[in-house]
Design an enzyme around this catalytic site. Structure first.
Site, PDB file in Angstrom:
ATOM      1  N   GLY A 164      33.447  88.031  23.899  1.00  0.00           N
ATOM      2  CA  GLY A 164      33.184  89.149  22.995  1.00  0.00           C
ATOM      3  C   GLY A 164      31.776  89.160  22.448  1.00  0.00           C
ATOM      4  O   GLY A 164      31.512  89.725  21.387  1.00  0.00           O
ATOM      5  N   GLU A 200      20.424  79.581  29.215  1.00  0.00           N
ATOM      6  CA  GLU A 200      20.010  80.160  30.485  1.00  0.00           C
ATOM      7  C   GLU A 200      18.848  81.108  30.276  1.00  0.00           C
ATOM      8  O   GLU A 200      18.544  81.502  29.148  1.00  0.00           O
ATOM      9  CB  GLU A 200      21.184  80.802  31.237  1.00  0.00           C
ATOM     10  CG  GLU A 200      21.924  81.880  30.561  1.00  0.00           C
ATOM     11  CD  GLU A 200      23.210  82.294  31.329  1.00  0.00           C
ATOM     12  OE1 GLU A 200      23.568  83.454  31.226  1.00  0.00           O
ATOM     13  OE2 GLU A 200      23.840  81.476  32.021  1.00  0.00           O
ATOM     14  N   LYS A 201      18.184  81.417  31.365  1.00  0.00           N
ATOM     15  CA  LYS A 201      17.055  82.337  31.346  1.00  0.00           C
ATOM     16  C   LYS A 201      17.556  83.665  30.794  1.00  0.00           C
ATOM     17  O   LYS A 201      18.629  84.138  31.176  1.00  0.00           O
ATOM     18  CB  LYS A 201      16.559  82.492  32.782  1.00  0.00           C
ATOM     19  CG  LYS A 201      15.437  83.454  32.953  1.00  0.00           C
ATOM     20  CD  LYS A 201      14.124  82.711  33.192  1.00  0.00           C
ATOM     21  CE  LYS A 201      12.939  83.645  33.025  1.00  0.00           C
ATOM     22  NZ  LYS A 201      12.021  83.267  31.961  1.00  0.00           N
ATOM     23  N   LEU A 203      17.425  87.410  30.834  1.00  0.00           N
ATOM     24  CA  LEU A 203      16.937  88.496  31.695  1.00  0.00           C
ATOM     25  C   LEU A 203      16.596  89.682  30.797  1.00  0.00           C
ATOM     26  O   LEU A 203      17.355  90.031  29.903  1.00  0.00           O
ATOM     27  CB  LEU A 203      17.996  88.856  32.734  1.00  0.00           C
ATOM     28  CG  LEU A 203      18.410  87.691  33.638  1.00  0.00           C
ATOM     29  CD1 LEU A 203      19.588  88.071  34.524  1.00  0.00           C
ATOM     30  CD2 LEU A 203      17.251  87.225  34.497  1.00  0.00           C
ATOM     31  N   ARG A 291      41.869  88.544  34.705  1.00  0.00           N
ATOM     32  CA  ARG A 291      42.903  89.501  34.258  1.00  0.00           C
ATOM     33  C   ARG A 291      42.500  90.895  34.707  1.00  0.00           C
ATOM     34  O   ARG A 291      41.427  91.081  35.250  1.00  0.00           O
ATOM     35  CB  ARG A 291      42.954  89.494  32.730  1.00  0.00           C
ATOM     36  CG  ARG A 291      41.549  89.723  32.166  1.00  0.00           C
ATOM     37  CD  ARG A 291      41.515  89.954  30.684  1.00  0.00           C
ATOM     38  NE  ARG A 291      40.168  89.866  30.149  1.00  0.00           N
ATOM     39  CZ  ARG A 291      39.278  90.836  30.172  1.00  0.00           C
ATOM     40  NH1 ARG A 291      39.556  91.992  30.721  1.00  0.00           N
ATOM     41  NH2 ARG A 291      38.073  90.666  29.657  1.00  0.00           N
ATOM     42  N   VAL A 294      39.764  96.678  31.346  1.00  0.00           N
ATOM     43  CA  VAL A 294      39.891  98.023  30.784  1.00  0.00           C
ATOM     44  C   VAL A 294      39.445  99.063  31.816  1.00  0.00           C
ATOM     45  O   VAL A 294      40.089 100.096  31.999  1.00  0.00           O
ATOM     46  CB  VAL A 294      39.018  98.144  29.505  1.00  0.00           C
ATOM     47  CG1 VAL A 294      39.056  99.556  28.951  1.00  0.00           C
ATOM     48  CG2 VAL A 294      39.448  97.141  28.451  1.00  0.00           C
TER      49      VAL A 294
HETATM   50  P1  ADP Z   1      30.979  87.371  26.578  1.00  0.00           P
HETATM   51  O1  ADP Z   1      31.999  86.544  27.293  1.00  0.00           O
HETATM   52  O2  ADP Z   1      30.805  86.965  25.150  1.00  0.00           O
HETATM   53  O3  ADP Z   1      31.181  88.843  26.756  1.00  0.00           O
HETATM   54  P2  ADP Z   1      28.927  87.287  28.689  1.00  0.00           P
HETATM   55  O4  ADP Z   1      28.435  86.007  29.259  1.00  0.00           O
HETATM   56  O5  ADP Z   1      29.857  88.094  29.529  1.00  0.00           O
HETATM   57  O6  ADP Z   1      29.570  86.979  27.251  1.00  0.00           O
HETATM   58  O7  ADP Z   1      27.710  88.184  28.288  1.00  0.00           O
HETATM   59  C1  ADP Z   1      27.911  89.413  27.600  1.00  0.00           C
HETATM   60  C2  ADP Z   1      26.657  90.249  27.638  1.00  0.00           C
HETATM   61  O8  ADP Z   1      25.541  89.520  27.073  1.00  0.00           O
HETATM   62  C3  ADP Z   1      26.192  90.638  29.032  1.00  0.00           C
HETATM   63  O9  ADP Z   1      26.857  91.795  29.522  1.00  0.00           O
HETATM   64  C4  ADP Z   1      24.727  90.888  28.742  1.00  0.00           C
HETATM   65  O10 ADP Z   1      24.599  92.147  28.086  1.00  0.00           O
HETATM   66  C5  ADP Z   1      24.341  89.792  27.748  1.00  0.00           C
HETATM   67  N1  ADP Z   1      23.846  88.560  28.433  1.00  0.00           N
HETATM   68  C6  ADP Z   1      24.570  87.462  28.757  1.00  0.00           C
HETATM   69  N2  ADP Z   1      23.801  86.531  29.397  1.00  0.00           N
HETATM   70  C7  ADP Z   1      22.563  87.047  29.483  1.00  0.00           C
HETATM   71  C8  ADP Z   1      21.294  86.597  30.047  1.00  0.00           C
HETATM   72  N3  ADP Z   1      21.171  85.410  30.658  1.00  0.00           N
HETATM   73  N4  ADP Z   1      20.223  87.421  29.954  1.00  0.00           N
HETATM   74  C9  ADP Z   1      20.337  88.635  29.345  1.00  0.00           C
HETATM   75  N5  ADP Z   1      21.473  89.112  28.790  1.00  0.00           N
HETATM   76  C10 ADP Z   1      22.567  88.346  28.859  1.00  0.00           C
END
Ligand code: ADP
Length: 448
Positions: A164, A200-201, A203, A291, A294
């Site tokens: 989230g 992590e990097k 982006l 899972r 949505v």
């Molecule tokens: P969660 O499980 O909390 O939803 P995610 O790892 O799926 O976390 O990341 C959710 C959102 O965060 C991604 O859709 C993106 O918008 C942003 N995000 C996550 N990792 C990165 C990254 N390395 N660089 C830039 N944005 C990121």
């Protein structure tokens, strides 16, 4: 095949599952909190059981109450939907132990993918491209700083147990790194009871692109193409489309095949989604959701595959009914999430729906569990419906979306429909020219 499925969820997804069960000739059991006695899923199910008071922790997350409901009704399977207990490995294990089938992957696969560091390592081993970053958990600021300097700033600190969008912090220099590490840890500890973080990097202008997968646990798996879910607010998806509009089709098929091959190797069972960030023509794994999502209807629309039907079939031990060579992609589909929220401030807007007229006509699907006279309770998420439109081309799809949004009426509460009226006039949205930050910037610029 199962004879009775208990649906451990509420709202539109409970109805979606109920419909699939009816078409398969399976009896349904709805469970509900006291706040949901008048909900549509309760009205339409063959049987219903009240599992507790309104707060989700006492009802939809209440495992003993749900187990008791299984026992009382003699349900032989449970469909968890999305959210709530859908990615709870302990729940899946308890069901396994009680010989009730969990309609989803094994508790082992939920566990692997639920821990982000393990998920990333597993993805890497399976040949899926990942975002460059730390090998595992980061313990000290010194360690983080050394790594960030090596990769180059900016970097993002993420919670291992994250979800989230919580427990994520961006750092642009050493000083910010120290702060980000501390705050991400504190937030993660409070939200997940686990302060483990990794980096992590970061982006800068990626798109969010995901691959829909389906496996049968016997080593058969297919991909059902991609979805672009870059239009997000606070990491929550607002509009999703399939296929991803800007990625060349041959590249979409290639990444799809990489993911499907990984699922075959894992002997994954059920529906799953691998989420990527996509920047400068490259895919980077961020997480896997074990899972139904949505936004699954856009994929159903362009492939003709009924994802929930397949989930139920494979959980009952049947072989996947789809072969990769028979998966074809037709046209374009877009989903918008209609939330009971103020379209300007996004403050929740629960209350009574005094008039309800959903859009209809060619190429329009509405997945919702509301009706005229229904009162939206304040206890749960604000999604009240999904409008899914189809067109032979993306252009036709957008035209239809414009018409359908205009037609949709929900009175008595505030909804996000006016936001979509604005969005579909935006040249960048029309051109498909947006990254994951586009919507936040648009909202900030259009506040006044
Ligand atoms: P969660 O499980 O909390 O939803 P995610 O790892 O799926 O976390 O990341 C959710 C959102 O965060 C991604 O859709 C993106 O918008 C942003 N995000 C996550 N990792 C990165 C990254 N390395 N660089 C830039 N944005 C990121």
């Amino acid at each position: 095949m199962f004879s009775k499925v208990l649906i451990a969820n509420r709202g539109e997804i409970a109805l979606r599952i109920l419909r699939a069960c009816k078409e398969l000739g399976i009896q349904t059991v709805a469970v509900h909190s006291t706040a949901d006695s008048n909900a549509m899923h309760v009205r339409l199910a063959d049987e219903s059981v009240c599992i507790g008071p309104p707060p989700a922790k006492d009802s939809y997350l209440n495992i003993p109450a749900i187990m008791a409901a299984c026992e009382i009704t003699g349900a032989d399977a449970v469909h968890p939907g999305y959210g709530f207990l859908s990615e709870n490995a302990r729940f899946a294990r308890i069901l396994e132990e009680h010989k009730v089938t969990f309609i989803g992957p094994s508790s082992h696969h939920i566990e692997i993918m639920g821990d982000k560091i393990t998920a990333k390592q597993t993805a890497k081993e399976l040949g899926i491209p990942v975002v460059p970053g730390s090998e595992g958990e980061i313990k000290t600021p010194e360690e983080a700083i050394a790594l960030a300097r090596g990769m180059g700033y900016p970097v993002i600190v993420k919670a291992t147990a994250g979800g989230g969008g919580r427990g994520m912090k961006v750092a642009r220099d050493d000083e910010e790194m120290r702060i980000a590490l501390f705050t991400a840890r504190t937030e993660a500890k409070a939200a997940f009871g686990n302060d483990s973080v990794y980096i992590e990097k970061y982006l800068q202008k990626p798109r969010h692109i995901e691959v829909q997968l389906m496996g049968d646990g016997k080593g058969n798996a297919v991909h059902l193409g991609t979805r672009d879910c870059s239009l997000q607010r606070r990491h929550q998806k607002v509009l999703e489309e399939a296929p991803a509009p800007t990625v060349p089709m041959d590249q979409q098929l290639r990444i799809g095949e990489v993911c499907a091959a990984a699922m075959r190797k894992l002997k994954y069972s059920g529906a799953g989604t691998i989420e990527f960030l996509y920047e400068d023509g490259e895919f980077y794994f961020i997480e896997m959701n074990t899972r139904v999502q949505v936004e699954h209807p856009v994929t159903e629309r362009i492939t003709g595959v009924d994802i929930v039907y397949e989930q139920i079939r494979v959980a009952s031990g049947e072989t996947l009914s789809i072969k990769q060579e028979n998966v074809n992609f037709y046209g374009h589909a877009i989903e918008v999430r209609i939330n009971a929220e103020d379209p300007q401030t996004f403050a929740p807007s629960p209350g009574k729906i005094t008039f309800y007229h959903p859009a209809g006509g060619v190429g329009v699907r509405v997945d919702s569990a509301v009706y005229q006279g229904y009162s939206i309770p304040p206890y749960y998420d604000s999604l009240i419906g999904k409008l899914i439109v189809y067109g032979r081309t993306r252009e036709e799809c957008l035209q239809r979306l414009r018409r359908a949004v205009d037609e949709f009426v929900v009175d008595g509460i505030k909804t996000t429909l006016p936001l979509f009226q604005r969005l579909i006039k935006e040249p960048d949205v029309i051109a498909g020219n947006y990254d994951i930050h586009w919507l936040e910037k648009f909202l900030a610029a259009n506040k006044a």
